[in-house]
Write a protein that holds these residues in place. Structure first.
Motif, PDB file in Angstrom:
ATOM      1  N   VAL A 256       0.842  -1.197   0.000  1.00 43.06           N
ATOM      2  CA  VAL A 256       0.000   0.000   0.000  1.00 43.06           C
ATOM      3  C   VAL A 256       0.876   1.246   0.000  1.00 43.06           C
ATOM      4  N   GLY A 257       0.526   2.229  -0.802  1.00 46.78           N
ATOM      5  CA  GLY A 257       1.292   3.465  -0.852  1.00 46.78           C
ATOM      6  C   GLY A 257       0.926   4.293  -2.056  1.00 46.78           C
ATOM      7  N   THR A 258       1.585   5.407  -2.194  1.00 46.73           N
ATOM      8  CA  THR A 258       1.410   6.275  -3.352  1.00 46.73           C
ATOM      9  C   THR A 258       2.536   6.004  -4.335  1.00 46.73           C
ATOM     10  N   TYR A 259       2.167   5.733  -5.581  1.00 44.77           N
ATOM     11  CA  TYR A 259       3.138   5.337  -6.601  1.00 44.77           C
ATOM     12  C   TYR A 259       3.161   6.337  -7.750  1.00 44.77           C
ATOM     13  N   ARG A 260       4.284   6.368  -8.431  1.00 49.60           N
ATOM     14  CA  ARG A 260       4.402   7.111  -9.678  1.00 49.60           C
ATOM     15  C   ARG A 260       5.334   6.355 -10.608  1.00 49.60           C
ATOM     16  N   ASN A 261       5.189   6.598 -11.887  1.00 50.01           N
ATOM     17  CA  ASN A 261       6.135   6.037 -12.849  1.00 50.01           C
ATOM     18  C   ASN A 261       7.420   6.851 -12.791  1.00 50.01           C
ATOM     19  N   ILE A 262       8.565   6.159 -12.821  1.00 45.73           N
ATOM     20  CA  ILE A 262       9.827   6.886 -12.704  1.00 45.73           C
ATOM     21  C   ILE A 262      10.914   6.186 -13.513  1.00 45.73           C
ATOM     22  N   SER A 263      11.750   6.973 -14.152  1.00 48.03           N
ATOM     23  CA  SER A 263      12.909   6.437 -14.858  1.00 48.03           C
ATOM     24  C   SER A 263      14.099   6.380 -13.911  1.00 48.03           C
ATOM     25  N   GLY A 264      15.130   5.645 -14.310  1.00 43.73           N
ATOM     26  CA  GLY A 264      16.303   5.515 -13.449  1.00 43.73           C
ATOM     27  C   GLY A 264      16.999   6.838 -13.204  1.00 43.73           C
ATOM     28  N   ASN A 265      17.181   7.639 -14.243  1.00 44.97           N
ATOM     29  CA  ASN A 265      17.860   8.926 -14.059  1.00 44.97           C
ATOM     30  C   ASN A 265      17.050   9.885 -13.198  1.00 44.97           C
ATOM     31  N   LEU A 266      15.724   9.850 -13.341  1.00 40.01           N
ATOM     32  CA  LEU A 266      14.890  10.714 -12.500  1.00 40.01           C
ATOM     33  C   LEU A 266      14.935  10.247 -11.049  1.00 40.01           C
ATOM     34  N   ALA A 267      14.874   8.928 -10.836  1.00 40.82           N
ATOM     35  CA  ALA A 267      14.967   8.396  -9.472  1.00 40.82           C
ATOM     36  C   ALA A 267      16.304   8.741  -8.841  1.00 40.82           C
ATOM     37  N   LEU A 268      17.376   8.661  -9.636  1.00 37.96           N
ATOM     38  CA  LEU A 268      18.698   9.007  -9.135  1.00 37.96           C
ATOM     39  C   LEU A 268      18.749  10.483  -8.737  1.00 37.96           C
ATOM     40  N   SER A 269      18.167  11.336  -9.564  1.00 38.39           N
ATOM     41  CA  SER A 269      18.137  12.769  -9.264  1.00 38.39           C
ATOM     42  C   SER A 269      17.395  13.034  -7.959  1.00 38.39           C
ATOM     43  N   TYR A 270      16.243  12.409  -7.811  1.00 39.72           N
ATOM     44  CA  TYR A 270      15.480  12.589  -6.576  1.00 39.72           C
ATOM     45  C   TYR A 270      16.230  12.041  -5.370  1.00 39.72           C
ATOM     46  N   GLY A 271      16.943  10.925  -5.573  1.00 42.76           N
ATOM     47  CA  GLY A 271      17.732  10.362  -4.480  1.00 42.76           C
ATOM     48  C   GLY A 271      18.832  11.297  -4.034  1.00 42.76           C
ATOM     49  N   LEU A 272      19.468  11.982  -4.978  1.00 43.79           N
ATOM     50  CA  LEU A 272      20.522  12.945  -4.633  1.00 43.79           C
ATOM     51  C   LEU A 272      19.951  14.123  -3.852  1.00 43.79           C
ATOM     52  N   VAL A 273      18.794  14.618  -4.282  1.00 41.69           N
ATOM     53  CA  VAL A 273      18.158  15.723  -3.555  1.00 41.69           C
ATOM     54  C   VAL A 273      17.781  15.276  -2.148  1.00 41.69           C
ATOM     55  N   ALA A 274      17.209  14.076  -2.051  1.00 37.42           N
ATOM     56  CA  ALA A 274      16.825  13.558  -0.732  1.00 37.42           C
ATOM     57  C   ALA A 274      18.050  13.393   0.161  1.00 37.42           C
ATOM     58  N   ALA A 275      19.148  12.912  -0.402  1.00 40.03           N
ATOM     59  CA  ALA A 275      20.369  12.734   0.385  1.00 40.03           C
ATOM     60  C   ALA A 275      20.881  14.068   0.914  1.00 40.03           C
ATOM     61  N   SER A 276      20.838  15.105   0.092  1.00 40.46           N
ATOM     62  CA  SER A 276      21.317  16.415   0.549  1.00 40.46           C
ATOM     63  C   SER A 276      20.444  16.956   1.662  1.00 40.46           C
TER      64      SER A 276
END
Length: 642
Positions: A256-276
């Motif tokens: 259960v959760g909220t989902y979205r379609n995501i590409s690898g490069n977009l997920a990587l970008s979001y991961g970098l922002v989240a890490a910062s």
């Protein structure tokens, strides 16, 4: 585009269609559990956009999905030629899936080149929708057709749907003030509308997308929407398409959760922002555009509101140099590239090893060597990441396994870099970067705490009792040196590439000191805490298949096929390639046979054999495309029986 997965109780209340039924209209609706569609045409026909829109609507509908964009490296390859064919494959289902699929059930071919380039991948009985307007004598001769494949019987084993897509699009847009050439450009939207009708895809998102994309050209937006609707209506009214298909949402495939379609490069970008954000550090990207990594630069440049700074440098060396300078200044520093760029960055990576500063080096691997195959995938940079620097310059290596996993891999790479004060290599590849799948958006409390403590004052007492700052006095647990922000009073220290003295950081040419520093830097990397390798072995198998990176999907799909056929096989997948998980040697020694599939000539197998003296068997492919599940299943079956 997000979708909410309901709870099991809610799922029970959702209506499920039968195998075949008739809605208000006269056409049959057939229920399928999955389908694989491939859009193919010239690189200027908009196949990537068409596939992306179909994917977005499929994600919002709630299906599990996996995609494989495939396009030429040339910006505009010669029209109507085989090298100029661009395609987009989408596999979607009402259950958990792992790959874009081995063979398309449906091919949309916009011209003869698209048909010829892709017909070999289709199983007998597959549906083929062809744009008959493009099957002129000249266009067919250009790709080697002596006669029309639409008329000579060569396609009799398929379900052929000849559709004059160009003419129908022009007719649908005759009320618009467009030239014929301008109207023809919307034929991909007509095809998208037809496929959206065939598979009951939502349409609202695409219409909103077109309105937004062409906001400054409302006539073009209206024309594309009209073409899209005309394609839908054509499917509804033509007698050639007597059946449409439904693939129910994959409600049981996801937590259960909220989902979205995501590409690898977009997920990587979001991961970098989240890490910062989790580290409470500004994010700095120093980069030079290179396929297939450029999307990360493009995406991060949109997020200045999160404290992200992006610098498009004049070359690869300047990009990593700026990033390393930002690391010295206290930022979460990142540089993105592909294999050729890693080669250029290697000296500065070695400098980062010597300085012992956190730096993320993201390599979106592609086919090599040299310029190689810029838009095709490969896993051939592992040994470069491991050893591609002068001197003893060990660097941790992390590899995501799916497009969505790129988010978590970015967080893990940042954890290692910040905790151990070291550059970290993250090895994604073109398949992950451009492919997409559903991603569950995590809650904030699920993200790791990456908070960093900067040095604030003296950390060492001399024999005379005076307190000083030693830049290479290490944490006894991690062996990380202190991170001192320039300008902090009393923490002035020397940096540079010449060997440093242990503790003081002064320049040292002493042989014993150099030996000690080399061994200490290696010990720091060897001591990085990484999770033990998890093995999936429900039946006590004798054969283990070991993978890394993007081979996860095909390997797992192949393992499922074998187990469904009654075979016993174990599976394990590496995220950490340096250092390896501490239990890897024990795991490898527990099996009679170890098979390592890789999209290279055996680089992980080489490392495994050297370190653990295990006779690992390689299964290799370097054709620019990911493994097919059936292909791997056959190879693994031979290994089990051999």
């Amino acid at each position: 585009m997000t979708s909410q997965v309901s709870s099991p109780a809610e799922q029970a209340d959702e209506a499920v269609v039968g195998e075949q039924r008739k809605p208000a209209g006269t056409k049959n609706v057939r229920r399928l559990d999955r389908v694989i569609i491939r859009f193919a045409g010239d690189s200027g026909d908009g196949m990537q956009l068409t596939g992306d829109r179909f994917t977005s609507e499929t994600a919002s509908f709630g299906n599990d999905l996996s995609t494989l964009p495939n396009f030429p490296a040339e910006i505009r390859a010669p029209a109507g030629t085989l090298p100029g064919v661009s395609s987009f494959q989408l596999h979607f289902a009402d259950h958990d899936i792992l790959t874009p699929g081995d063979a398309p059930n449906v091919l949309v071919a916009m011209n003869p080149a698209a048909l010829k380039a892709n017909i070999g991948d289709l199983p007998r009985g597959a549906e083929i929708i062809v744009n008959t307007d493009e099957f002129t004598k000249r266009a067919m001769q250009k790709v080697g057709y002596d006669s029309s494949p639409l008329e000579d019987g060569s396609l009799d084993g398929y379900s052929l749907h000849p559709v004059p897509l160009t003419a129908l699009t022009v007719e649908a847009l005759k009320e618009f003030d467009l030239t014929r050439k301008e109207a023809e450009r919307s034929k991909n939207m007509f095809a998208l509308g037809l496929l959206s009708w065939m598979y009951h895809r939502p349409t609202e998102g695409t219409e909103k997308f077109l309105t937004s994309k062409f906001a400054k050209k409302p006539d073009i937006a209206a024309a594309n929407i009209a073409a899209f609707r005309a394609g839908w209506n054509f499917g509804e009214t033509t007698e050639d398409f007597a059946v449409s298909y439904e693939i129910a949402p994959a409600t049981t495939a996801f937590p259960v959760g909220t989902y979205r379609n995501i590409s690898g490069n977009l997920a990587l970008s979001y991961g970098l922002v989240a890490a910062s954000r989790q580290a409470d550090l500004p994010l700095y990207l120093g980069s030079y555009p290179i396929t297939p990594a450029s999307d990360i630069l493009h995406e991060l440049s949109k997020h200045k509101n999160f404290g992200v700074r992006t610098f498009q440098a004049e070359d690869e060396i300047a990009g990593i140099g700026a990033a390393l300078g930002a690391a010295f200044g206290g930022s979460l520093a990142v540089t993105t590239t592909s294999g050729p760029g890693v080669a250029l960055k290697s000296e500065t990576i070695g400098l980062a090893v010597s300085l012992e500063l956190p730096l993320l080096v993201i390599d979106i691997q592609r086919g090599g060597p040299s310029t190689g195959l810029p838009t095709k995938t490969e896993q051939a940079d592992l040994l470069q990441a491991m050893f591609g620097r002068n001197g003893e310059a060990p660097v941790p290596i992390v590899a995501p396994r799916t497009p969505a996993d790129c988010f978590d891999a970015a967080l893990e790479a940042a954890r290692i870099a910040l905790t151990y004060r070291t550059p970290v290599m993250l090895l994604s590849d073109g398949y992950l970067a451009n492919g997409s799948e559903p991603w569950r958006i995590p809650e904030l409390d699920e993200l790791p705490d990456l908070t960093v403590q900067f040095a604030q004052g003296p950390n060492h007492t001399l024999e005379d009792g005076s307190e000083v700052f030693w830049p290479y006095k290490r944490d006894p647990q991690t062996l990380a040196r202190p991170w001192a922000i320039p300008g902090t009073p009393g923490l002035e220290h020397r940096i540079g590439g010449i060997e440093k003295e242990d503790g003081t950081g002064n320049i040292s040419y002493a042989p014993a000191n150099h030996d000690f520093m080399v061994r200490t830097r290696q010990a720091k990397i060897d001591g990085i805490e990484v999770p033990d390798l998890v093995v999936d072995d429900p039946h006590g198998a004798r054969t283990l298949v070991l993978g890394w990176g993007s081979t996860y999907g095909p390997i797992t799909a192949a393992v499922r096929r074998l187990r469904n056929a009654g075979e016993s096989i174990a599976q394990a997948h590496l995220r950490h390639l340096n250092p390896f998980p501490r239990n890897l040697g024990v795991v490898l020694g527990s099996y009679e046979k170890v098979v390592i599939p890789e999209m290279n000539l055996g680089q992980l197998a080489t490392l495994v054999r050297a370190k653990y003296l295990v006779d690992a068997h390689s299964y290799n492919q370097v054709n620019g495309m990911p493994f097919k599940a059936e292909q791997l299943a056959k190879a693994l079956k031979e290994a089990i029986d051999g």
